[in-house]
Design a protein around this motif. Structure first.
Motif, PDB file in Angstrom:
ATOM      1  N   PHE A  31       0.879  -1.159  -0.072  1.00  0.00           N
ATOM      2  CA  PHE A  31      -0.060  -0.008  -0.065  1.00  0.00           C
ATOM      3  C   PHE A  31       0.908   1.325   0.040  1.00  0.00           C
ATOM      4  O   PHE A  31       1.982   1.160   0.387  1.00  0.00           O
ATOM      5  CB  PHE A  31      -1.013   0.091   1.263  1.00  0.00           C
ATOM      6  N   SER A  32       0.313   2.408  -0.516  1.00  0.00           N
ATOM      7  CA  SER A  32       0.936   3.580  -0.646  1.00  0.00           C
ATOM      8  C   SER A  32       0.823   4.015   1.017  1.00  0.00           C
ATOM      9  O   SER A  32       0.205   3.496   1.804  1.00  0.00           O
ATOM     10  CB  SER A  32       0.255   4.664  -1.502  1.00  0.00           C
ATOM     11  N   GLU A  33       1.424   5.304   1.198  1.00  0.00           N
ATOM     12  CA  GLU A  33       1.390   5.958   2.696  1.00  0.00           C
ATOM     13  C   GLU A  33      -0.069   6.347   2.401  1.00  0.00           C
ATOM     14  O   GLU A  33      -0.800   6.598   1.377  1.00  0.00           O
ATOM     15  CB  GLU A  33       2.227   7.223   2.551  1.00  0.00           C
ATOM     16  N   MET A  34      -0.543   6.615   3.524  1.00  0.00           N
ATOM     17  CA  MET A  34      -1.993   7.392   3.716  1.00  0.00           C
ATOM     18  C   MET A  34      -1.991   8.774   3.064  1.00  0.00           C
ATOM     19  O   MET A  34      -1.418   9.505   3.324  1.00  0.00           O
ATOM     20  CB  MET A  34      -2.159   7.364   5.223  1.00  0.00           C
ATOM     21  N   ILE A  35      -3.083   8.740   2.103  1.00  0.00           N
ATOM     22  CA  ILE A  35      -3.185  10.215   1.601  1.00  0.00           C
ATOM     23  C   ILE A  35      -4.430  10.816   1.858  1.00  0.00           C
ATOM     24  O   ILE A  35      -5.604  10.067   2.133  1.00  0.00           O
ATOM     25  CB  ILE A  35      -3.185   9.635  -0.007  1.00  0.00           C
ATOM     26  N   SER A  36      -4.222  11.986   2.095  1.00  0.00           N
ATOM     27  CA  SER A  36      -5.442  12.924   2.445  1.00  0.00           C
ATOM     28  C   SER A  36      -6.316  13.037   1.489  1.00  0.00           C
ATOM     29  O   SER A  36      -6.155  13.547   0.134  1.00  0.00           O
ATOM     30  CB  SER A  36      -4.990  14.184   3.193  1.00  0.00           C
ATOM     31  N   ALA A  37      -7.719  12.942   1.506  1.00  0.00           N
ATOM     32  CA  ALA A  37      -8.612  13.153   0.661  1.00  0.00           C
ATOM     33  C   ALA A  37      -8.678  14.697   0.029  1.00  0.00           C
ATOM     34  O   ALA A  37      -8.592  15.109  -1.200  1.00  0.00           O
ATOM     35  CB  ALA A  37     -10.066  12.769   0.881  1.00  0.00           C
ATOM     36  N   SER A  43      -4.942  19.183  -4.428  1.00  0.00           N
ATOM     37  CA  SER A  43      -3.427  19.255  -5.360  1.00  0.00           C
ATOM     38  C   SER A  43      -2.526  19.949  -4.617  1.00  0.00           C
ATOM     39  O   SER A  43      -1.952  20.393  -5.165  1.00  0.00           O
ATOM     40  CB  SER A  43      -3.831  19.570  -6.748  1.00  0.00           C
ATOM     41  N   SER A  44      -2.513  19.676  -3.151  1.00  0.00           N
ATOM     42  CA  SER A  44      -1.677  20.264  -2.338  1.00  0.00           C
ATOM     43  C   SER A  44      -0.278  19.906  -2.548  1.00  0.00           C
ATOM     44  O   SER A  44      -0.128  18.430  -3.024  1.00  0.00           O
ATOM     45  CB  SER A  44      -1.862  20.265  -0.748  1.00  0.00           C
ATOM     46  N   GLY A  45       0.935  20.504  -2.479  1.00  0.00           N
ATOM     47  CA  GLY A  45       2.138  20.081  -2.921  1.00  0.00           C
ATOM     48  C   GLY A  45       2.554  18.630  -2.251  1.00  0.00           C
ATOM     49  O   GLY A  45       3.068  17.862  -2.886  1.00  0.00           O
ATOM     50  N   LYS A  46       2.316  18.641  -0.658  1.00  0.00           N
ATOM     51  CA  LYS A  46       2.621  17.641   0.209  1.00  0.00           C
ATOM     52  C   LYS A  46       1.871  16.315  -0.414  1.00  0.00           C
ATOM     53  O   LYS A  46       2.659  15.315  -0.037  1.00  0.00           O
ATOM     54  CB  LYS A  46       2.458  18.183   1.255  1.00  0.00           C
ATOM     55  N   THR A  47       0.573  16.374  -0.559  1.00  0.00           N
ATOM     56  CA  THR A  47       0.030  15.422  -0.834  1.00  0.00           C
ATOM     57  C   THR A  47       0.305  14.963  -2.203  1.00  0.00           C
ATOM     58  O   THR A  47       0.416  13.401  -2.534  1.00  0.00           O
ATOM     59  CB  THR A  47      -1.711  15.624  -1.057  1.00  0.00           C
ATOM     60  N   ASP A  48       0.668  15.539  -3.170  1.00  0.00           N
ATOM     61  CA  ASP A  48       0.997  15.194  -4.554  1.00  0.00           C
ATOM     62  C   ASP A  48       2.193  14.469  -4.534  1.00  0.00           C
ATOM     63  O   ASP A  48       2.319  13.563  -5.213  1.00  0.00           O
ATOM     64  CB  ASP A  48       1.053  16.556  -5.419  1.00  0.00           C
ATOM     65  N   GLU A  49       3.092  14.731  -3.666  1.00  0.00           N
ATOM     66  CA  GLU A  49       4.337  13.987  -3.479  1.00  0.00           C
ATOM     67  C   GLU A  49       4.102  12.641  -3.157  1.00  0.00           C
ATOM     68  O   GLU A  49       4.838  11.599  -3.510  1.00  0.00           O
ATOM     69  CB  GLU A  49       5.551  14.658  -2.525  1.00  0.00           C
ATOM     70  N   LEU A  50       2.965  12.472  -2.363  1.00  0.00           N
ATOM     71  CA  LEU A  50       2.669  11.110  -1.922  1.00  0.00           C
ATOM     72  C   LEU A  50       1.859  10.250  -2.913  1.00  0.00           C
ATOM     73  O   LEU A  50       1.739   8.861  -2.903  1.00  0.00           O
ATOM     74  CB  LEU A  50       1.888  11.140  -0.554  1.00  0.00           C
ATOM     75  N   VAL A  51       1.300  10.836  -3.787  1.00  0.00           N
ATOM     76  CA  VAL A  51       0.575  10.107  -4.961  1.00  0.00           C
ATOM     77  C   VAL A  51       1.226   9.265  -5.814  1.00  0.00           C
ATOM     78  O   VAL A  51       2.362   9.745  -6.391  1.00  0.00           O
ATOM     79  CB  VAL A  51      -0.457  11.035  -5.704  1.00  0.00           C
ATOM     80  N   GLN A  59      -4.317   4.136   0.256  1.00  0.00           N
ATOM     81  CA  GLN A  59      -4.977   4.226   1.334  1.00  0.00           C
ATOM     82  C   GLN A  59      -5.644   5.795   1.528  1.00  0.00           C
ATOM     83  O   GLN A  59      -4.710   6.624   1.426  1.00  0.00           O
ATOM     84  CB  GLN A  59      -4.280   3.824   2.593  1.00  0.00           C
ATOM     85  N   LEU A  60      -6.529   6.041   1.777  1.00  0.00           N
ATOM     86  CA  LEU A  60      -7.302   7.266   1.477  1.00  0.00           C
ATOM     87  C   LEU A  60      -7.948   7.426   3.024  1.00  0.00           C
ATOM     88  O   LEU A  60      -8.353   6.869   3.717  1.00  0.00           O
ATOM     89  CB  LEU A  60      -8.222   7.408   0.635  1.00  0.00           C
ATOM     90  N   PHE A  61      -7.718   8.823   3.518  1.00  0.00           N
ATOM     91  CA  PHE A  61      -8.326   9.165   4.754  1.00  0.00           C
ATOM     92  C   PHE A  61      -9.123  10.616   4.658  1.00  0.00           C
ATOM     93  O   PHE A  61      -8.597  11.319   3.884  1.00  0.00           O
ATOM     94  CB  PHE A  61      -7.516   9.242   5.926  1.00  0.00           C
ATOM     95  N   GLY A  62     -10.049  10.813   5.312  1.00  0.00           N
ATOM     96  CA  GLY A  62     -10.697  11.891   5.217  1.00  0.00           C
ATOM     97  C   GLY A  62     -12.246  11.637   6.192  1.00  0.00           C
ATOM     98  O   GLY A  62     -12.537  10.509   6.646  1.00  0.00           O
ATOM     99  N   SER A  63     -12.935  12.751   6.274  1.00  0.00           N
ATOM    100  CA  SER A  63     -14.229  12.501   7.414  1.00  0.00           C
ATOM    101  C   SER A  63     -15.451  12.802   6.345  1.00  0.00           C
ATOM    102  O   SER A  63     -16.707  12.836   6.906  1.00  0.00           O
ATOM    103  CB  SER A  63     -14.030  13.752   8.182  1.00  0.00           C
ATOM    104  N   ASN A  64     -15.309  13.482   5.249  1.00  0.00           N
ATOM    105  CA  ASN A  64     -16.604  13.802   4.550  1.00  0.00           C
ATOM    106  C   ASN A  64     -16.990  12.629   3.392  1.00  0.00           C
ATOM    107  O   ASN A  64     -16.019  12.394   2.431  1.00  0.00           O
ATOM    108  CB  ASN A  64     -16.271  15.158   3.768  1.00  0.00           C
TER     109      ASN A  64
END
Length: 312
Positions: A31-37, A43-51, A59-64
């Motif tokens: 699995f990839s690192e956990m990615i913020s929905a 398309s935040s820089g920090k998240t794009d680096e993890l995609v 693996q995806l995380f979020g509340s909505n």
């Protein structure tokens, strides 16, 4: 025994290099690192680096619910499987209502599963814990079962326990039997630090497989060792020279992706695994922390009797 051994998602660890090495050493899936929905949608820089840039499990995380579905759709070009994180106990995740905070509203987890299943064509699963402050397995699992995910990954601790104490594999087994009654796959997680622990879990409990987290950090050969133990009844343990050779191969691969100096810094957190339970391990770790260039690393390996051909 056709049960699987996979690499669990770990923030800050399961980058593309660790995933490739784990597969090379026999992991059945990674699995990839956990990615913020939210990060994926913005398309935040920090998240794009993890995609991931190549197809893999995400693996995806979020509340909505709807935002999770939209993020899943956005990632569908690289996701071969999407796992909903409802198990992370870290405060910066739970305070936003994501991760293990979702365990307080299992009906919402079920809504997420259904929303993602209606959005993407790849398998959808969920990672859970046994409860928040105490074991609440049935309250959590029944709504999830009705949503019919492909699989449920169960970490055998409560949120309050975080990573302390021992994982409750009897409770994992009980959940697995419930899931199997509905034709849903189950994977256990917790305390998979040795081939013996992995093989015992696979043989003693009704899970379809296990996922290895901290036990694979600086220890990618744990997958092959576990499979050797199943097939042959024994496994080989790399000596110090081999461990340092495997470490420098990891460093070289990572260096090609992020640059040598960053790779040296990033692997400081994994070096403890590469030198776990070896003579003078503490001294080795202290000395590696002083390295800031490939020349330093080359000198370090030379001093300790290993010159890796890949570091020039």
């Amino acid at each position: 025994m056709n049960k699987q051994i996979g690499l669990s998602p770990m923030a800050g660890y399961t980058d593309v290099t660790m995933r490739e090495l784990s597969v090379e050493w026999g992991a059945d899936f990674v699995f990839s690192e956990m990615i913020s929905a939210e990060g994926a949608l913005r398309s935040s820089g920090k998240t794009d680096e993890l995609v991931p840039s190549t197809p893999t499990r995400i693996q995806l995380f979020g509340s909505n619910v709807s935002r999770m579905a939209k993020a899943a759709a956005k990632l569908s070009n690289v996701a071969t499987w999407i796992d909903i994180n409802a198990g992370c106990p870290v405060r910066k995740v739970t305070r936003k209502g994501a991760g293990s905070a979702l365990l307080k509203t299992p009906e919402k987890i079920a809504e997420m599963i259904i929303a993602l299943k209606n959005t993407v064509e790849v398998p959808v699963s969920v990672k859970i814990r046994l409860g928040f402050d105490c074991i609440e397995s049935e309250e959590i699992i029944y709504p999830i079962m009705k949503a019919r995910p492909e699989a449920v990954f169960v970490h055998g601790r409560t949120v309050a326990q975080a990573y302390s104490g021992s994982a409750n594999w009897e409770e994992i087994d009980r959940i697995s039997l419930l899931l199997h009654g509905e034709g849903i796959l189950s994977y256990g997680s917790g305390d998979m630090f040795t081939p013996e622990a992995i093989v015992n879990a696979l043989r003693s409990y009704s899970v379809d497989g296990v996922v290895v987290a901290r036990g694979a950090i600086g220890n990618p050969w744990i997958f092959r060792q576990s499979k050797d133990l199943i097939r042959k009844g024994f496994y080989d343990d790399p000596d110090l020279s081999e461990r340092l050779g495997h470490f420098s191969a990891h460093l070289e691969l990572l260096g090609k992706r992020v640059g040598e100096e960053q790779a040296i810094r990033e692997l400081r957190k994994s070096f403890a695994g590469y030198t776990r339970n070896v003579r003078n391990g503490a001294r080795l770790r202290t000395e590696y922390m002083k390295c800031s260039s490939m020349e330093d690393v080359r000198d370090f390996l030379t001093v300790y009797g290993t010159v890796n051909s890949s570091i020039r």
